[in-house]
Design an enzyme around this catalytic site. Sequence first.
Site, mmCIF file in Angstrom:
data_model
loop_
_atom_site.group_PDB
_atom_site.id
_atom_site.type_symbol
_atom_site.label_atom_id
_atom_site.label_comp_id
_atom_site.label_asym_id
_atom_site.label_seq_id
_atom_site.Cartn_x
_atom_site.Cartn_y
_atom_site.Cartn_z
ATOM 1 N N ASP A 118 -7.008 4.573 -4.322
ATOM 2 C CA ASP A 118 -7.667 4.438 -3.014
ATOM 3 C C ASP A 118 -8.256 5.826 -2.751
ATOM 4 O O ASP A 118 -8.486 6.587 -3.703
ATOM 5 C CB ASP A 118 -6.655 4.005 -1.934
ATOM 6 N N THR B 251 -15.167 -2.472 -6.540
ATOM 7 C CA THR B 251 -15.140 -2.563 -5.077
ATOM 8 C C THR B 251 -16.553 -2.430 -4.515
ATOM 9 O O THR B 251 -16.980 -3.212 -3.658
ATOM 10 C CB THR B 251 -14.191 -1.512 -4.475
ATOM 11 N N LYS C 267 0.857 -1.187 0.000
ATOM 12 C CA LYS C 267 0.000 0.000 0.000
ATOM 13 C C LYS C 267 0.889 1.231 0.000
ATOM 14 O O LYS C 267 2.051 1.158 0.424
ATOM 15 C CB LYS C 267 -0.886 0.000 1.251
#
Length: 448
Positions: A169, A213, A129
């Site tokens: 994100d 998502t 990440k």
Amino acid sequence: MSAVDTHLVGVFEDVVRRNPGEREFHQAVREVLESLAPVVEKHPEYTEASIIERMCEPERQIIFRVPWVDDEGNVRVNRGFRVEFNSALGPYKGGLRFHPSVYLGIVKFLGFEQIFKNSLTGLPIGGGKGGSDFDPQGRSDGEIMRFCQSFMAELHRHIGEYTDVPAGDIGVGLREVGFLFGQYKRLTNKYESGVLTGKGLNWGGSLVRTEATGYGTVFFAAEMLKAKGDDFEGKRVVVSGSGNVATYAAEKVHQLGGTVIACSDSAGYIVDEKGIDVDEVKDIKEVRRGRIKEYLEKHPHASYVAGGSIWDVSCDIALPCATQNEIEEDHAIHLVKNGCVLVAEGANMPCTPEAIHVVQDAGILYAPGKAANAGGVATSALEMQQNASRDSWSFEYTEDRLQQIVRDIHKRCVTTADQYGRPGNYVVGANISGFTRVAEAMLAFGVI
Ligand code: NDP
């Protein structure tokens, strides 16, 4: 306390000592370790090889300066991060977050979660990440571009199709991925589509990645309901956030016969008892880059609450899709009291540990993010497959693949929870199932 429990407590204490001040990372580690006793009991070889200790230590952490020039000509400085956590199953894979709250502890919590989530998908992807404390809100396209270019000027040395494949994100969507990919291409002189996912459709992106998502979270919730002989039909649903995950979760809820009555942004929430107009939310957020309160301009019958918590709104199904620790104990108590039957996490770690206990103790169906929102990264892996084979799949085919992957994740969680004597516990199912695949690969590789 058994010897295994004592060992796991010791590992956790070590993590806290070695990573001071990283509250969210501690929380994520604790949540996983609390599930692992039965599997560690059964596999002493994991303890002998210090598998858990190694999993809690990132393989590599990169922290870098990101200087850029704003529209007034001022030089600004932000901090960039990439935590390459675990590559036992494949190249590091996980998004980039641009938000002022980002610091190493946030990136490590997200990277740690990503290891198990990616494992659960059954696909060949490791966990990582990254991000920056850059705040994109109120910045012009030119400022966003210059920031992304500077960010990639350092990041490009560390990523690659076979090494580390970032995506979006919070604060990183199609526009930012475009600037990042353009700069990577320029610096490396390579059209390496597989280096980033979440790309545009005419430059290597996959259909359904934008929706994945949110859609995946709702598919997962639908599987949970189905296992109880129930479905979304007629359910009142609250979805927090109004970004990528929230918008497409809301869209899929409506397609499955439920009604989303509220959504939010960081400034407040809207309630529309007639059902949120998802196209209007898309227009506000994706096209105008505006605030959710603008919804009232076209829907004056709706109400807007500035500040406050969207979790004060009663619902049958709660889909937290904004950020970490947004559902606290009091909110969970409110949800339980008002007849909520299911909480599925579209966001990463949106429920505090206290909230999770309240929900689980009340017997409400609860899906942790690493299972419920794994459809996003799974579709990123499908984008990588299409890039590797220079192919592009139809929307229907890709959505079918996503739905099948989500069904498989659900099945894995249920079967594993049953196998370890915790039927219906999706936390135990997801953590043990995700952990085991990584642990077995790490054992096979020896001490590295
Ligand atoms: P976006 O940036 O598209 O949207 C985020 C939304 O959440 C916005 O409405 C934002 O409001 C709100 N929000 C962000 N921070 C806060 C905060 N501190 N308090 C209240 N509201 C907040 O991000 P995504 O939709 O992509 O991500 C949402 C969540 O889903 C995150 O937890 C992310 O890690 C997770 N996730 C995302 C995936 C993806 O594919 N994008 C994959 C898996 C998980 P505002 O605009 O006012 O800031």
